[in-house]
Design an enzyme around this catalytic site. Structure first.
Site, PDB file in Angstrom:
ATOM      1  CG  ASN A  10      -0.257  -0.039   2.634  1.00  0.00           C
ATOM      2  OD1 ASN A  10       1.160  -0.060   2.581  1.00  0.00           O
ATOM      3  ND2 ASN A  10      -0.935   0.027   3.600  1.00  0.00           N
ATOM      4  CD  GLU A  20       0.085   0.650   7.522  1.00  0.00           C
ATOM      5  OE1 GLU A  20       0.442   0.792   6.408  1.00  0.00           O
ATOM      6  OE2 GLU A  20       0.379  -0.494   8.010  1.00  0.00           O
TER       7      GLU A  20
END
Ligand code: GLP
Length: 236
Positions: free
Chosen positions: A128, A135
């Site tokens: 991702n 993140e």
């Protein structure tokens, strides 16, 4: 950023090794290290080399929260097994996954980073687009902190654990701000499952939705890819 595409991950890892060796020869004293399957070939080449890190320091990107260093899924264990047992460093630093005083652990790790500026940082990339455990949405000026892992990361990393339930849900991670302070960054990405993240990093806008895209703002970043990871890049 400079992008190099290799036939195989082994050739890319050999190139990464040459960058590490050159940095060491030029006096680099602090290496930022990554875990995961991506740097395994690089560490294997280093283990088989005559490079000497006994005067160098290592600071790692991250560690699972809750895992002790002797747990075979901890990043401390990974680093010992893949590098440190064979190539001792003067100092090695990895966040303590079992720290009870989380705030102190974070403060101490940020002090370690400010006292030991990283000369060369090795990075992998999550499917991702995460770097370290930064993140999507991680601020570009972030420092070390305890982060929640996304479901995508838990799914991607569960292959290393007995069951999904065993994958820690949190981790200590060096922040993006600290990563950007490294003098040189070497990001490696191998395999088809990284192709989308690589495409978004290289061709997309610089956005916290793709944490690795911030590397475009860094003046000395090299991206080393195998053909599969580069498969969605514009050939030009
Ligand atoms: C984990 C690590 C990252 C690593 C990523 C990709 O999330 N925190 O540092 O880059 O996984 O791992 P792999 O190299 O196994 O694909």
């Amino acid at each position: 950023m400079n992008i190099f595409v290799f036939e195989t991950s082994l050739e890319a890892s050999q190139y990464a090794y040459d960058l590490v060796a050159k940095a060491l020869e030029s006096g680099a004293s602090t290496f930022g290290l990554a875990t995961g399957s991506t740097p395994e070939e690089l560490y294997s080449i280093i283990r088989d080399s005559d490079l000497d890190f006994t005067d160098a320091k290592a600071v790692n990107l991250d560690e699972y929260y809750g895992l002790p260093a002797d747990n075979d899924q901890s990043y401390a264990y990974f680093m010992k097994k893949h590098l440190f047992d064979a190539k001792p460093f003067a100092q090695t630093h990895i966040p303590n996954g079992t720290a009870t005083d989380v705030e102190k652990e974070i403060e101490d790790y940020n002090t370690i980073l400010s006292e030991n500026p990283v000369d060369l940082q090795i990075l992998g990339i999550g499917s991702n687009g995460h770097i370290g455990f930064n993140e999507q949405g991680s601020p570009f000026d972030s420092k070390t902190r305890l982060v929640d892992l996304t479901d995508e990361t838990i799914q991607a990393n569960k292959r290393n654990f007995e069951s999904e339930a065993d994958v820690p849900k949190k981790a200590f991670s060096m922040g993006i701000g600290s990563i950007l302070e490294s003098k040189q960054i070497v990001l490696m990405a191998f395999g088809e499952n990284k192709a989308k993240a690589v495409k978004e990093t290289v061709h997309g806008e610089v956005t916290p939705n793709v944490p690795a895209s911030v590397l475009k703002n860094h003046s000395n970043t090299v991206i080393l890819l195998d053909k599969a990871a580069a498969s969605q890049l514009d050939p030009s």
